[in-house]
Write a protein that holds these residues in place. Structure first.
Motif, short mmCIF file in Angstrom:
data_model
loop_
_atom_site.label_atom_id
_atom_site.label_comp_id
_atom_site.label_asym_id
_atom_site.label_seq_id
_atom_site.Cartn_x
_atom_site.Cartn_y
_atom_site.Cartn_z
N MET A 115 51.38 38.99 -34.00
CA MET A 115 51.02 39.36 -35.37
C MET A 115 49.76 40.19 -35.30
O MET A 115 48.79 39.80 -34.65
CB MET A 115 50.80 38.11 -36.23
N ASP A 116 49.77 41.34 -35.99
CA ASP A 116 48.54 42.14 -36.06
C ASP A 116 47.92 41.99 -37.46
O ASP A 116 48.36 41.16 -38.26
CB ASP A 116 48.82 43.59 -35.68
N SER A 117 46.92 42.81 -37.73
CA SER A 117 46.23 42.68 -39.02
C SER A 117 47.15 43.00 -40.19
O SER A 117 46.98 42.44 -41.28
CB SER A 117 44.99 43.59 -39.05
N SER A 118 48.14 43.86 -39.99
CA SER A 118 49.09 44.16 -41.07
C SER A 118 49.94 42.94 -41.39
O SER A 118 50.20 42.64 -42.56
CB SER A 118 50.00 45.32 -40.67
N GLY A 119 50.38 42.24 -40.35
CA GLY A 119 51.15 41.01 -40.56
C GLY A 119 50.32 39.94 -41.24
O GLY A 119 50.78 39.26 -42.15
N LEU A 120 49.07 39.81 -40.80
CA LEU A 120 48.15 38.86 -41.43
C LEU A 120 47.95 39.23 -42.90
O LEU A 120 48.00 38.36 -43.78
CB LEU A 120 46.81 38.85 -40.70
N PRO A 165 50.84 30.24 -30.01
CA PRO A 165 49.41 30.36 -29.70
C PRO A 165 48.82 31.72 -30.08
O PRO A 165 47.71 31.78 -30.61
CB PRO A 165 49.36 30.14 -28.18
N ASN A 166 49.55 32.81 -29.84
CA ASN A 166 49.03 34.13 -30.19
C ASN A 166 48.82 34.29 -31.69
O ASN A 166 47.82 34.86 -32.14
CB ASN A 166 49.98 35.24 -29.69
N VAL A 167 49.78 33.80 -32.47
CA VAL A 167 49.69 33.92 -33.93
C VAL A 167 48.60 32.99 -34.46
O VAL A 167 47.80 33.38 -35.31
CB VAL A 167 51.06 33.64 -34.59
N ASP A 223 62.59 35.16 -38.25
CA ASP A 223 63.18 35.41 -36.93
C ASP A 223 62.85 36.82 -36.46
O ASP A 223 63.73 37.59 -36.10
CB ASP A 223 64.69 35.19 -36.98
N GLU A 224 61.59 37.15 -36.49
CA GLU A 224 61.09 38.44 -36.00
C GLU A 224 60.12 38.15 -34.88
O GLU A 224 59.24 37.30 -35.02
CB GLU A 224 60.35 39.19 -37.12
N LYS A 225 60.25 38.85 -33.75
CA LYS A 225 59.32 38.64 -32.64
C LYS A 225 57.93 39.17 -32.97
O LYS A 225 56.93 38.62 -32.55
CB LYS A 225 59.83 39.33 -31.37
N ARG A 226 57.88 40.27 -33.75
CA ARG A 226 56.60 40.91 -34.06
C ARG A 226 56.46 41.04 -35.57
O ARG A 226 57.37 41.52 -36.24
CB ARG A 226 56.54 42.30 -33.44
N LEU A 227 55.33 40.61 -36.08
CA LEU A 227 55.01 40.79 -37.49
C LEU A 227 53.83 41.76 -37.51
O LEU A 227 52.67 41.37 -37.44
CB LEU A 227 54.65 39.45 -38.12
#
Length: 121
Positions: free
Chosen positions: A59-64, A87-89, A22-26
């Motif tokens: 999600m950015d490269s750190s989240g990935l 879609p973004n993720v 439940d995080e909007k940004r990873l």
């Protein structure tokens, strides 16, 4: 020493542990805490672990990297699945071709909780 508070919900099932994120940004701000928290939770689950990312919009490269680290640290005989990709993720996994390495299932809690149905292709 207290890091960011992770918003995770555990949904234990007999043969699976679902971890709803439940995080909007990873992103870089929470990726390390996310990775460590999920790794600590994996020991509580069944044969499969599902990461429900339906709440994650970015999600950015750190989240990935955190998701890949979790995948690589799965105990032998247990598998990791991802579900509920926005879609973004999903695009992040497709652009890096990690969608060919990781098991990604459609669905997730957002799909069950009133996301528009139909329309499709």
């Amino acid at each position: 020493m207290a890091g960011p508070q992770m918003q995770l919900a555990l949904i234990p099932e007999p043969d699976r542990l679902t971890i709803q994120v439940d995080e909007k940004r990873l992103d870089a701000a929470i990726a390390t805490a996310f990775r460590d928290k999920v790794r600590s939770l994996i020991g509580n689950g069944g044969a499969a672990v599902t990461l429900d990312l339906s709440g994650v919009d970015f999600m950015d490269s750190s989240g990935l990297g955190a998701v890949i680290a979790i995948f690589k640290s799965m105990p032998a005989g247990r598998k990791l699945e991802l579900t509920g990709l926005t879609p973004n993720v999903a695009r992040v996994f497709q652009l890096t071709r990690m969608d060919t390495v990781l098991t990604i299932r459609p669905g997730g809690c957002a799909a069950a909780a009133g996301a528009p149905q139909g329309g499709g292709e």
